[in-house]
Motif scaffolding. Structure first.
Motif, PDB file in Angstrom:
ATOM      1  N   ASP A  60       0.770  -1.271  -0.026  1.00 37.80           N
ATOM      2  CA  ASP A  60       0.014  -0.016   0.079  1.00 37.80           C
ATOM      3  C   ASP A  60       0.748   1.253  -0.019  1.00 37.80           C
ATOM      4  OD1 ASP A  60       0.943   0.225   2.562  1.00 37.80           O
ATOM      5  OD2 ASP A  60      -0.920   0.145   3.562  1.00 37.80           O
ATOM      6  N   THR A  61       0.292   2.494   0.009  1.00 39.26           N
ATOM      7  CA  THR A  61       0.979   3.689   0.047  1.00 39.26           C
ATOM      8  C   THR A  61       1.917   3.790   1.262  1.00 39.26           C
ATOM      9  OG1 THR A  61      -0.982   4.552  -1.204  1.00 39.26           O
ATOM     10  CG2 THR A  61       0.672   6.198  -0.339  1.00 39.26           C
ATOM     11  N   ASN A  77      -9.526  -2.128  -1.368  1.00 37.75           N
ATOM     12  CA  ASN A  77     -10.496  -0.716  -1.574  1.00 37.75           C
ATOM     13  C   ASN A  77      -9.174   0.260  -1.035  1.00 37.75           C
ATOM     14  OD1 ASN A  77     -12.873  -1.765  -2.453  1.00 37.75           O
ATOM     15  ND2 ASN A  77     -13.302  -2.290  -0.337  1.00 37.75           N
ATOM     16  N   LYS A  78      -8.011   0.122  -1.333  1.00 35.14           N
ATOM     17  CA  LYS A  78      -7.192   1.560  -1.364  1.00 35.14           C
ATOM     18  C   LYS A  78      -5.949   1.167  -2.353  1.00 35.14           C
ATOM     19  CE  LYS A  78      -4.928  -0.466   2.609  1.00 35.14           C
ATOM     20  NZ  LYS A  78      -4.167   0.043   3.953  1.00 35.14           N
TER      21      LYS A  78
END
Length: 75
Positions: A13-14, A46-47
């Motif tokens: 993820d980020t 959902n990211k």
């Protein structure tokens, strides 16, 4: 930090990408805005989720862009 390995690829993820490359999460978002980095489509979390190899390419492209800009300023 979300890390996920599948089919020989590592995804993150980020925040994970930022931690891995020693930058702020907003830097990862800026690379995305500038078209240097694209999240995988249809993330099950959902990211935004990125491939490690894609984040590495974006980091190199951003570094190369910075170096070119600095060279122009010196000349």
């Amino acid at each position: 930090m979300l890390l996920y390995a599948h089919d020989g690829e590592i995804y993150m993820d980020t925040r994970g990408a930022a931690d891995e490359f020693g930058v702020a999460p907003c830097t990862i978002s800026k690379w995305k805005q500038r078209g240097l980095l694209e999240p995988i489509p249809e993330s099950p979390w959902n990211k935004p989720i990125y491939k490690l190899v894609d984040v590495a390419r974006a980091e190199k492209a951003a570094r190369d862009n910075t170096a070119r800009t600095q060279q122009r300023e010196v000349v």
